[in-house]
Design a protein around this motif. Structure first.
Motif, PDB file in Angstrom:
ATOM      1  N   GLU A 234     -29.204 -22.343  24.249  1.00  0.00           N
ATOM      2  CA  GLU A 234     -30.481 -21.623  24.264  1.00  0.00           C
ATOM      3  C   GLU A 234     -31.078 -21.610  25.665  1.00  0.00           C
TER       4      GLU A 234
ATOM      5  N   THR B 221     -23.144 -16.305  22.551  1.00  0.00           N
ATOM      6  CA  THR B 221     -23.065 -16.960  21.253  1.00  0.00           C
ATOM      7  C   THR B 221     -21.720 -17.670  21.134  1.00  0.00           C
TER       8      THR B 221
ATOM      9  N   ASP C 229     -24.791  -7.996  24.059  1.00  0.00           N
ATOM     10  CA  ASP C 229     -26.222  -7.657  24.003  1.00  0.00           C
ATOM     11  C   ASP C 229     -27.066  -8.680  24.774  1.00  0.00           C
ATOM     12  N   ASP C 230     -26.577  -9.045  25.965  1.00  0.00           N
ATOM     13  CA  ASP C 230     -27.283  -9.966  26.852  1.00  0.00           C
ATOM     14  C   ASP C 230     -27.510 -11.351  26.245  1.00  0.00           C
ATOM     15  N   LEU C 231     -26.617 -11.779  25.369  1.00  0.00           N
ATOM     16  CA  LEU C 231     -26.757 -13.064  24.706  1.00  0.00           C
ATOM     17  C   LEU C 231     -25.395 -13.729  24.568  1.00  0.00           C
TER      18      LEU C 231
ATOM     19  N   ASN D 111     -29.093 -13.717  32.483  1.00  0.00           N
ATOM     20  CA  ASN D 111     -29.251 -12.319  32.921  1.00  0.00           C
ATOM     21  C   ASN D 111     -30.141 -12.150  34.144  1.00  0.00           C
TER      22      ASN D 111
ATOM     23  N   ASN E 151     -24.172 -23.759  17.263  1.00  0.00           N
ATOM     24  CA  ASN E 151     -25.173 -23.898  18.326  1.00  0.00           C
ATOM     25  C   ASN E 151     -24.699 -24.755  19.486  1.00  0.00           C
TER      26      ASN E 151
ATOM     27  N   ASN F 152     -29.014 -19.312  27.938  1.00  0.00           N
ATOM     28  CA  ASN F 152     -29.290 -17.892  27.669  1.00  0.00           C
ATOM     29  C   ASN F 152     -30.550 -17.391  28.376  1.00  0.00           C
ATOM     30  N   LYS F 153     -31.482 -18.285  28.665  1.00  0.00           N
ATOM     31  CA  LYS F 153     -32.694 -17.874  29.390  1.00  0.00           C
ATOM     32  C   LYS F 153     -32.374 -17.417  30.810  1.00  0.00           C
TER      33      LYS F 153
ATOM     34  N   TYR G  69     -20.174 -12.917  24.789  1.00  0.00           N
ATOM     35  CA  TYR G  69     -21.341 -12.419  25.494  1.00  0.00           C
ATOM     36  C   TYR G  69     -21.526 -10.968  25.068  1.00  0.00           C
TER      37      TYR G  69
ATOM     38  N   LYS H  17     -20.588 -19.099  13.388  1.00  0.00           N
ATOM     39  CA  LYS H  17     -21.474 -19.260  14.541  1.00  0.00           C
ATOM     40  C   LYS H  17     -21.984 -20.703  14.593  1.00  0.00           C
TER      41      LYS H  17
END
Length: 57
Positions: free
Chosen positions: A34, A10, A6-8, A41, A23, A37-38, A4, A21
């Motif tokens: 994906e 992976t 930068d607010d993402l 935050n 998915n 991740n929405k 986790y 990396k």
């Protein structure tokens, strides 16, 4: 491995001594990163969980 930053969120796997990396998680292959991740935050955790659950139904 999950990161986790930068607010993402992976995901990475170790292959041939290198992190690559990806998915999808091997542990949770049905989890859509994906979409997650929405909601990761959101200021209000209750709203985040509620909306995430509704989005995957």
């Amino acid at each position: 491995m999950w990161f986790y930053q930068d607010d993402l969120l992976t995901l990475f796997i170790l292959k041939n001594e290198q992190y690559i990396k990806v998915n999808k998680s091997k542990l949770l292959p049905e989890l859509n990163i994906e979409v997650l991740n929405k909601y990761i935050n959101y200021a209000d955790q209750y709203d985040a969980v509620t909306e995430f659950i509704n989005s995957i139904k």
